[in-house]
Scaffold this active site. Structure first.
Site, mmCIF file in Angstrom:
data_model
loop_
_atom_site.group_PDB
_atom_site.id
_atom_site.type_symbol
_atom_site.label_atom_id
_atom_site.label_comp_id
_atom_site.label_asym_id
_atom_site.label_seq_id
_atom_site.Cartn_x
_atom_site.Cartn_y
_atom_site.Cartn_z
ATOM 1 N N LYS A 44 -1.388 -4.120 47.155
ATOM 2 C CA LYS A 44 -0.865 -5.051 48.148
ATOM 3 C C LYS A 44 -1.044 -6.458 47.612
ATOM 4 O O LYS A 44 -2.167 -6.897 47.363
ATOM 5 C CB LYS A 44 -1.583 -4.891 49.488
ATOM 6 C CG LYS A 44 -1.267 -3.571 50.187
ATOM 7 C CD LYS A 44 -1.834 -3.520 51.597
ATOM 8 C CE LYS A 44 -1.458 -2.215 52.283
ATOM 9 N NZ LYS A 44 -1.972 -2.145 53.673
ATOM 10 N N SER A 88 -6.150 -0.174 46.499
ATOM 11 C CA SER A 88 -6.848 0.801 47.340
ATOM 12 C C SER A 88 -6.697 2.185 46.724
ATOM 13 O O SER A 88 -5.571 2.620 46.436
ATOM 14 C CB SER A 88 -6.276 0.809 48.762
ATOM 15 O OG SER A 88 -6.302 -0.480 49.339
ATOM 16 N N ASP A 107 -4.024 -4.309 65.188
ATOM 17 C CA ASP A 107 -2.869 -3.494 64.839
ATOM 18 C C ASP A 107 -3.224 -2.025 64.609
ATOM 19 O O ASP A 107 -2.604 -1.354 63.794
ATOM 20 C CB ASP A 107 -2.210 -4.068 63.573
ATOM 21 C CG ASP A 107 -0.828 -3.494 63.312
ATOM 22 O OD1 ASP A 107 -0.110 -3.246 64.285
ATOM 23 O OD2 ASP A 107 -0.478 -3.293 62.143
#
Length: 536
Positions: free
Chosen positions: A230, A334, A403
């Site tokens: 990301k 990750s 979220d």
């Protein structure tokens, strides 16, 4: 005349004595009684936490209203040294879990090695096809060296997953996996599976898009390990604008990194390992990407920087792109969990999920007794599932993540398996605001695991202060500083608010009703641990 003066003096003395005895003396006694029972940290004495088997209750500094520098002093003295090592050596972090049975481990060695051999065979077939195509077209193919290593860190990570946690506290494979993700050669880049599933399925009329503002890639390492990349979308010192809804907030790479470290410090161990890395966008991504759809979204900006953007229609514009400088781009990596073919997972809606419209509200937001109905519904009417949801809400409150619409579990472990704390990139957006609604599962259900509460109490002590151990833990990441100082201090403030919610529940329902025992068995009693610390 003298007699009149004497009578006046006697009358005044009598009045003063009566005033002192009936008015001043009771006030002095009341003030003395309050002083003897008041908390040294200047908080309301009614907010003191219950003592749990003689584990000393921490002195709660009033960090909610004052900076740490002005917090009242406590009897505990920080004697220097590594707070993180001191924390992980504490008996609460050396708890013995029940001995694992074969069915409580996610994967067996034989099963995983067969999965690994299939990955190697698939790679070799693809490599042969690429080489044949390159020969026919007279193109040179960059050689990508792969290594078959049965002791690879990602394999050992997968083998360590069990029904209680993704890894054990002292698993050396985790530190090695972090190092590998930071340094290992990248040999392949592609879209993630969920991004591929959205190809051509993006509806621009939706208020909330099916994949948010995600921009993520699956990177393959030279030992066949995989990590989700990301990229950086927001500077560390930027806060989420006040007019932003939680479902259109930025994805922050540093939030993914910090969430892993916090999850480890809380001893949940439900976030896969995450490491920061600066990636060469052209040399380490574009040149090893064989997906034509992915290669098509790379371009060179007017500033001569290499950029790329998401393929989905609603963000298929250059203004949504991320760019290197000119090629280097920092991001989070990750570690992938085992593939769904070998370790299937189930995605379940969070009972406390939010409304993903501009004006809608969910039942839990308007019904303070919503938890009563949750407790009667499967699978929250028995076992640890509801307690695990409350753990997750505490974790999300500390990072400021609104979220959490779904959570995932491994199907093999059934209802009693761990909840995976995945996708934390929308955390750490606002250090100046604490969203108390995230704690609704805790405040409405008034339940918390005993082990969770004990660790939260421990992290409220100056010797183990949460912001200090987080700062020390994050300092080992190559993208340090991962969090700005205001975000670190916000962790201390939010921790105090979590403890206050528990305190209010205990006052209302009683300790036995609120604090729930779990399966853990300490290797050393908290009482002996506290005595040992006090003797230092």
């Amino acid at each position: 005349m003298r007699r009149d003066r004497f009578l006046l003096a006697a009358t005044l003395a009598a009045l003063f004595s009566a005033d002192f005895y009936f008015i001043l003396l009771p006030k002095l006694q009341s003030r003395r009684h309050r002083a003897a029972n008041s908390c040294s940290c200047s908080l309301d004495s009614n907010l003191s936490l219950p003592r749990l088997e003689t584990l000393a209750t921490p002195h709660l500094s009033n960090w909610t209203h004052a900076p740490l520098s002005s917090a009242a002093t406590t009897p505990e003295v920080d004697d220097g040294g590594s707070k993180l090592q001191r924390l992980f050596s504490h008996p609460l972090y050396n708890i013995q879990t029940p001995e694992l049975k074969p069915e409580e481990k996610l994967l067996q060695v034989k099963q995983l090695m067969e999965y690994y051999r299939r990955k190697v065979s698939h790679w070799e077939r693809r490599k042969k096809l690429f080489e044949e195509a390159a020969t026919l077209t007279n193109m040179s193919l960059m050689e990508q060296k792969m290594s078959y290593d049965p002791n690879a860190s990602w394999l050992r990570f997968h083998l360590g997953i069990n029904r209680y946690a993704l890894y054990t506290r002292d698993d050396p494979a985790i530190l090695q996996l972090l190092t590998d993700m930071q340094n290992m050669t990248i040999v392949g880049a592609d879209y993630t599976q969920d991004e591929k599933a959205l190809k051509g399925a993006c509806d621009c009329t939706q208020v909330v898009k099916p994949s948010g503002h995600h921009l993520k890639l699956a990177l393959k390492m030279s030992n066949f390990g995989k990590a989700m990349f990301k990229p950086m979308r927001q500077q560390r010192d930027e806060e989420t604008p006040g007019d932003f809804f939680y479902f259109v907030d930025f994805q922050r790479h540093n939030a993914e990194i910090a969430a892993f470290h916090l999850d480890r410090i809380l001893d949940f161990r439900r976030v896969p390992p995450v490491a920061g890395r600066r990636v060469n966008v052209s040399g380490e991504v574009l040149h090893v990407a064989h997906n034509e759809d992915l290669r098509a979204v790379f371009f060179t900006s007017p500033a001569n920087n290499t950029c790329f953007f998401a393929k989905c229609l609603y963000v298929c514009k250059t203004e949504y792109a991320v760019c290197g400088g000119p090629d280097l781009l920092e991001g989070s990596l990750s570690a992938y969990l085992p593939g769904l073919t070998v370790a299937p997972r189930l995605s379940i809606p969070n009972p406390w999920k939010r409304s993903y419209t501009f004006s809608g509200r969910e039942e839990w937001e308007v019904n303070p007794f919503y938890c009563d109905s949750v407790k009667q519904a499967y699978p929250y009417n028995s076992g640890n599932r509801l307690l695990n949801i409350i753990d997750m809400s505490i974790f999300d409150f500390l990072i400021g993540n609104m979220d959490r619409h779904h959570y995932e579990i491994f199907t093999k472990f059934g209802d009693e398996g761990l909840l995976l704390h995945l996708d934390n990139a929308r955390g750490f957006g606002k250090h100046s605001h604490d969203e108390m609604s995230i704690l609704a599962p805790l405040s409405q259900c008034c339940m918390i695991k005993r082990s969770t509460l004990l660790r939260l109490q421990l992290l409220a002590r100056p010797r183990f202060r949460l912001s200090d151990v987080m700062r020390e833990s994050l300092d080992g990441d190559p993208l340090r500083p991962v969090l700005t100082e205001p975000h670190l201090l916000a962790l201390d403030r939010r921790l105090q608010k979590v403890l206050r919610v528990v305190q209010r529940c205990v006052r209302r329902l009683g300790q036995d009703q609120v604090i729930t025992k779990d399966f853990t068995k300490p290797s050393e009693t908290p009482q002996r641990a506290t005595q040992r610390e006090d003797n230092r």
